[in-house]
Design a protein around this motif. Structure first.
Motif, PDB file in Angstrom:
ATOM      1  N   ASP A 116       0.851  -1.182   0.000  1.00 26.84           N
ATOM      2  CA  ASP A 116       0.000   0.000   0.000  1.00 26.84           C
ATOM      3  C   ASP A 116       0.893   1.240   0.000  1.00 26.84           C
ATOM      4  O   ASP A 116       1.959   1.261   0.611  1.00 26.84           O
ATOM      5  CB  ASP A 116      -0.944   0.008   1.211  1.00 26.84           C
ATOM      6  CG  ASP A 116      -0.204   0.074   2.508  1.00 26.84           C
ATOM      7  OD1 ASP A 116      -0.256   1.108   3.185  1.00 26.84           O
ATOM      8  OD2 ASP A 116       0.478  -0.931   2.844  1.00 26.84           O
ATOM      9  N   ALA A 117       0.436   2.232  -0.724  1.00 24.26           N
ATOM     10  CA  ALA A 117       1.268   3.411  -0.985  1.00 24.26           C
ATOM     11  C   ALA A 117       1.792   4.060   0.293  1.00 24.26           C
ATOM     12  O   ALA A 117       2.958   4.450   0.369  1.00 24.26           O
ATOM     13  CB  ALA A 117       0.477   4.413  -1.806  1.00 24.26           C
ATOM     14  N   ASP A 118       0.945   4.147   1.325  1.00 23.15           N
ATOM     15  CA  ASP A 118       1.353   4.860   2.535  1.00 23.15           C
ATOM     16  C   ASP A 118       2.544   4.198   3.212  1.00 23.15           C
ATOM     17  O   ASP A 118       3.470   4.878   3.662  1.00 23.15           O
ATOM     18  CB  ASP A 118       0.176   4.944   3.517  1.00 23.15           C
ATOM     19  CG  ASP A 118      -0.886   5.903   3.008  1.00 23.15           C
ATOM     20  OD1 ASP A 118      -0.500   6.793   2.217  1.00 23.15           O
ATOM     21  OD2 ASP A 118      -2.062   5.749   3.370  1.00 23.15           O
ATOM     22  N   THR A 119       2.519   2.860   3.297  1.00 21.85           N
ATOM     23  CA  THR A 119       3.624   2.157   3.938  1.00 21.85           C
ATOM     24  C   THR A 119       4.891   2.278   3.091  1.00 21.85           C
ATOM     25  O   THR A 119       5.971   2.553   3.614  1.00 21.85           O
ATOM     26  CB  THR A 119       3.267   0.679   4.152  1.00 21.85           C
ATOM     27  OG1 THR A 119       1.960   0.608   4.699  1.00 21.85           O
ATOM     28  CG2 THR A 119       4.251   0.005   5.067  1.00 21.85           C
ATOM     29  N   VAL A 120       4.718   2.073   1.777  1.00 19.38           N
ATOM     30  CA  VAL A 120       5.884   2.117   0.894  1.00 19.38           C
ATOM     31  C   VAL A 120       6.584   3.472   1.004  1.00 19.38           C
ATOM     32  O   VAL A 120       7.811   3.558   1.036  1.00 19.38           O
ATOM     33  CB  VAL A 120       5.467   1.814  -0.564  1.00 19.38           C
ATOM     34  CG1 VAL A 120       6.596   2.130  -1.526  1.00 19.38           C
ATOM     35  CG2 VAL A 120       5.061   0.349  -0.691  1.00 19.38           C
ATOM     36  N   LYS A 121       5.795   4.529   1.129  1.00 23.24           N
ATOM     37  CA  LYS A 121       6.380   5.880   1.204  1.00 23.24           C
ATOM     38  C   LYS A 121       7.254   6.065   2.440  1.00 23.24           C
ATOM     39  O   LYS A 121       8.130   6.920   2.459  1.00 23.24           O
ATOM     40  CB  LYS A 121       5.272   6.934   1.194  1.00 23.24           C
ATOM     41  CG  LYS A 121       4.794   7.256  -0.213  1.00 23.24           C
ATOM     42  CD  LYS A 121       3.714   8.310  -0.163  1.00 23.24           C
ATOM     43  CE  LYS A 121       3.114   8.553  -1.547  1.00 23.24           C
ATOM     44  NZ  LYS A 121       1.751   9.087  -1.440  1.00 23.24           N
ATOM     45  N   LYS A 122       6.969   5.253   3.480  1.00 22.56           N
ATOM     46  CA  LYS A 122       7.761   5.392   4.706  1.00 22.56           C
ATOM     47  C   LYS A 122       9.224   5.025   4.484  1.00 22.56           C
ATOM     48  O   LYS A 122      10.098   5.440   5.243  1.00 22.56           O
ATOM     49  CB  LYS A 122       7.180   4.494   5.807  1.00 22.56           C
ATOM     50  CG  LYS A 122       5.870   5.014   6.361  1.00 22.56           C
ATOM     51  CD  LYS A 122       5.404   4.150   7.508  1.00 22.56           C
ATOM     52  CE  LYS A 122       4.016   4.589   7.970  1.00 22.56           C
ATOM     53  NZ  LYS A 122       3.371   3.552   8.778  1.00 22.56           N
ATOM     54  N   ALA A 123       9.484   4.220   3.440  1.00 19.12           N
ATOM     55  CA  ALA A 123      10.868   3.813   3.170  1.00 19.12           C
ATOM     56  C   ALA A 123      11.705   4.994   2.691  1.00 19.12           C
ATOM     57  O   ALA A 123      12.930   4.984   2.812  1.00 19.12           O
ATOM     58  CB  ALA A 123      10.888   2.689   2.136  1.00 19.12           C
ATOM     59  N   GLU A 124      11.031   6.009   2.156  1.00 17.12           N
ATOM     60  CA  GLU A 124      11.779   7.116   1.545  1.00 17.12           C
ATOM     61  C   GLU A 124      12.711   7.816   2.528  1.00 17.12           C
ATOM     62  O   GLU A 124      13.865   8.089   2.211  1.00 17.12           O
ATOM     63  CB  GLU A 124      10.818   8.131   0.923  1.00 17.12           C
ATOM     64  CG  GLU A 124      11.580   9.269   0.257  1.00 17.12           C
ATOM     65  CD  GLU A 124      10.698  10.149  -0.609  1.00 17.12           C
ATOM     66  OE1 GLU A 124       9.573   9.726  -0.957  1.00 17.12           O
ATOM     67  OE2 GLU A 124      11.136  11.260  -0.929  1.00 17.12           O
ATOM     68  N   ASP A 125      12.194   8.085   3.745  1.00 16.43           N
ATOM     69  CA  ASP A 125      13.021   8.799   4.713  1.00 16.43           C
ATOM     70  C   ASP A 125      14.278   8.015   5.046  1.00 16.43           C
ATOM     71  O   ASP A 125      15.369   8.578   5.146  1.00 16.43           O
ATOM     72  CB  ASP A 125      12.223   9.059   5.996  1.00 16.43           C
ATOM     73  CG  ASP A 125      11.095  10.050   5.748  1.00 16.43           C
ATOM     74  OD1 ASP A 125      11.238  10.839   4.794  1.00 16.43           O
ATOM     75  OD2 ASP A 125      10.091  10.022   6.485  1.00 16.43           O
ATOM     76  N   VAL A 126      14.107   6.698   5.210  1.00 21.97           N
ATOM     77  CA  VAL A 126      15.247   5.851   5.547  1.00 21.97           C
ATOM     78  C   VAL A 126      16.279   5.908   4.430  1.00 21.97           C
ATOM     79  O   VAL A 126      17.473   6.133   4.661  1.00 21.97           O
ATOM     80  CB  VAL A 126      14.787   4.380   5.734  1.00 21.97           C
ATOM     81  CG1 VAL A 126      15.969   3.510   6.104  1.00 21.97           C
ATOM     82  CG2 VAL A 126      13.687   4.289   6.777  1.00 21.97           C
ATOM     83  N   LEU A 127      15.796   5.729   3.191  1.00 20.48           N
ATOM     84  CA  LEU A 127      16.719   5.664   2.060  1.00 20.48           C
ATOM     85  C   LEU A 127      17.339   7.026   1.764  1.00 20.48           C
ATOM     86  O   LEU A 127      18.542   7.126   1.498  1.00 20.48           O
ATOM     87  CB  LEU A 127      15.983   5.135   0.824  1.00 20.48           C
ATOM     88  CG  LEU A 127      15.532   3.673   0.943  1.00 20.48           C
ATOM     89  CD1 LEU A 127      14.520   3.323  -0.136  1.00 20.48           C
ATOM     90  CD2 LEU A 127      16.732   2.735   0.859  1.00 20.48           C
ATOM     91  N   ALA A 128      16.509   8.078   1.834  1.00 20.09           N
ATOM     92  CA  ALA A 128      17.025   9.415   1.500  1.00 20.09           C
ATOM     93  C   ALA A 128      18.103   9.847   2.488  1.00 20.09           C
ATOM     94  O   ALA A 128      19.050  10.555   2.124  1.00 20.09           O
ATOM     95  CB  ALA A 128      15.886  10.426   1.476  1.00 20.09           C
TER      96      ALA A 128
END
Lengths: 298, 361
Positions: free
Chosen positions: B194-206
């Protein structure tokens, strides 16, 4: 107009039709389709077995949704702008280096010219891909350039050039330099030397004569050279992906991502159509302007 | 690279139309077979083998979905295979033509059935985990003797990455593997789509992307082996190959592979036959050749990946079968997770996020 003449004019038009208009229409059609999990990965596909009815169903399913989507994400216009900037700057540098070379070639003794010409064309004998790879060897942290710089003591730390925009500029300028030199050379070569003498006789300084005679008359060559460099550089994919870093944003890479990572051919096609429009509209306007000026001159 | 492969594809098509001797065209991952097997296959069967390689599932999928790839056998990863089956890209295997089918390992078949129900379209070639390869000496120099070599914190904690940046870190250029890992690190479900969970990865990766020297899916083998980089997030066997290349070169580089203790992605690369394969008969012969216990063992002994072939295990060298990094013990297996494909909308979000992370904008 007689038939022979019409046929003769028809040939280039047929060429344009088969190699430009038809592919363009195919891409335009895909850009108006929708993503689908199928082969090919979009829908609708034209089914001619049902004749006219099939065509109408197909026609009704096309829309401009993907173009609307492109406006919803700033990635696309940022990539267009950044590509325009890189292509424009690279074209400027190519001109800066290419013009003096072409000028020197045109003023070289006659017997030298064929060999100089040969030297300009020589790099084409090696694959483009291999030449770009060679730049990786030159520009990397342990590469030739850094080794020489460190050895001469000019720098104490290796310069980080590879995987930056600087490397992309170097790659584009290097690759497209011949396309700038050749058209300028061909106009300068035909330049009548007595025009310069006349300008100086009439009280023009050397620099003034160079500017108002040589540069002015070389203009068609300069324009042709700039187009030949700017247009392919704008959509360049190989050079930024091999020499550029992850921060290099170019529309060619965005296109690749749409095709390969998102598997979204329709959006990728929409990106390509916009790229084409960005190129074609200014060029057509420019040509029309030139035409008008020429007519006014006459 | 694209230019080359387009050319070879054209060459293949041209060859296909005039072929009279039997030929089989295989498209496999780079560094993924003992090349002596290729000549062995030609000698045993008399079939001419054309062997091409790729290093990303995306590239393979685009070729398959464009149609007319010209290949007889391809090796997509499970999650990609699932979507490609849905798109109608493969033909069902004729198991009557596969006399060695009895060699397969049912434990692995059970897992691959998630992607290919009933294993009708594919046979497992190799499987492995996505984890962390580290140059032990250099990492300990940067982070101290208690560096968390077996933890995702090594690559997802900005404090660690900042110190590692100078000695060099590579990440796989594979959003569908790095995003789940980032989610796992922050305690989310790695298989979330689901989009909301997937988006949480961005902060970690960025947060760690600025310290990543390169996102690439095959260069890290050499870069690790010759000491150019000190950490790579990569595929198990590739990192073990780097370890062995370094040991052979005796250059003082000591590489270790760890499936992160928080949990690691387990993936399966599957042999399958495209629906428009020019010669499905020869394709089955190639798959049957690979299914042979001895041949499969030769491949695994060379590339350091586990395979889905139970019968091959007696021919595996101790280095492979006895290494828990390759054949994980029951405890580690419990810690492994699998990943199903994203739907198109989430895929777009994931790709976009990945591009953003990589470009740092």
């Amino acid at each position: 107009m007689n038939l022979a003449r019409r046929l003769l004019i028809g040939v280039p038009y047929l060429w344009l039709f088969a190699l430009f208009l038809v592919p363009f229409l195919i891409v335009l059609k895909i850009s108006m389709s929708d993503y689908a999990i199928s082969i090919p990965p979009y829908t609708p596909t034209l089914d001619l077995s049902e004749g006219w009815a099939g065509f109408r169903v197909f026609w009704a399913a096309l829309d401009f949704e993907n173009y609307v989507f492109l406006t919803s994400d700033d990635l696309y216009w940022k990539a267009y702008l950044s590509s325009l900037q890189i292509a424009a700057l690279a074209t400027f540098f190519t001109l800066l280096i290419g013009f003096p070379i072409a000028y020197a070639m045109a003023n070289a003794p006659d017997e030298w010219r064929p060999s100089l010409m040969m030297l300009v064309i020589l790099p084409f004998w090696t694959s483009f891909l291999i030449r770009v790879y060679a730049w990786i060897g030159i520009l990397s942290n342990e590469g030739f350039l850094n080794q020489i710089l460190m050895w001469t003591g000019l720098v104490s730390e290796p310069l980080v050039i590879l995987n930056t925009n600087t490397a992309v500029y170097i790659g584009i300028v290097y690759t497209y330099l011949p396309f700038m030199i050749l058209p300028i050379y061909s106009t300068l070569e035909k330049l009548d030397g007595s025009l310069l003498e006349a300008a100086q006789d009439l009280g023009c300084t050397k620099i003034g004569a160079f500017w108002s005679v040589t540069v002015h008359l070389a203009k068609p060559g300069v324009i042709a050279g700039c187009f030949l460099v700017f247009i392919p550089a704008l959509g360049e994919f190989v050079i930024p992906s091999l020499l550029g870093g992850s921060k290099t944003l170019m529309i060619g890479k965005v296109l690749w991502e749409e095709f390969f990572s998102n598997r979204d051919w329709p959006v990728a096609s929409a990106v390509a159509i916009i790229l084409l429009l960005i190129l074609i509209i200014p060029i057509v306007l420019f040509q029309r302007n030139e035409q008008k000026q020429r007519e006014a001159d006459q | 690279m694209k230019k080359l492969s387009t050319l070879s594809a054209i060459a293949l098509l041209a060859a296909a139309s005039v072929a009279n001797a039997e030929e089989v065209r295989v498209y496999n991952w780079s560094d993924y077979i003992d090349e002596s097997l290729l000549t062995k296959f030609e000698e045993e069967t008399g079939i001419k083998l054309i062997y091409d390689v790729f290093d990303s599932n995306e590239l393979l999928e685009t070729k398959l979905l464009a149609g007319g790839s010209g290949y007889d056998v391809v090796v997509p990863t499970g999650s990609f295979l699932q979507r490609q089956i849905q798109a109608g890209a493969f033909q069902k295997l004729d198991k009557n033509l596969l006399s060695n089918i009895g060699n397969v390992w049912s434990d692995i078949e059970e897992r691959t059935a998630t992607y290919d129900p009933g294993n009708e379209y594919s046979i497992n070639y190799m499987w492995g985990t996505t984890g962390i390869g580290a140059n032990i000496t250099k990492v300990q120099e940067a982070l101290g003797a208690d560096a968390p070599l077996d933890s995702l914190a090594l690559v997802f904690d900005p404090a660690n990455m900042e110190k590692l940046a100078d000695c060099g870190v590579h990440f796989l250029d594979a959003p569908d593997e790095l995003i789940p890992a980032a989610l796992k690190y922050i305690g989310e479900d790695p298989d979330a789509s689901d989009a909301d969970t997937v988006k949480k990865a961005e902060d970690v990766l960025a947060a760690v992307a600025p310290y990543v020297r390169k996102f690439h899916s095959s260069e890290y083998i050499n870069a690790l082996a010759n000491g150019e980089i000190c950490v790579a997030v990569g595929w198990s066997g590739d990192i073990l190959q780097a370890r062995d290349r370094a040991a052979e070169a005796d250059n003082g580089v000591e590489i270790a592979y760890h499936a992160p203790k928080e949990g690691a992605l387990m993936w399966f690369d599957q042999l399958a036959i495209p629906v428009d394969a020019p010669d499905p008969g020869a394709a089955h012969k190639f798959i049957n050749f690979i299914l042979d216990a001895n041949n499969m063992a030769t491949a695994s002994n060379y590339v350091y990946y586990a395979n889905g072939n139970l019968a091959s295990q007696e021919f595996l060298v101790e280095d492979v079968i006895g290494d828990p990094a390759i054949y994980p013990d029951a405890e580690t297996i419990k810690n492994l997770y699998t990943k199903s494909p994203y739907d198109p909308k989430t895929q777009r979000i994931a790709t976009r996020m990945w591009a953003k992370v990589k470009s740092g904008s």
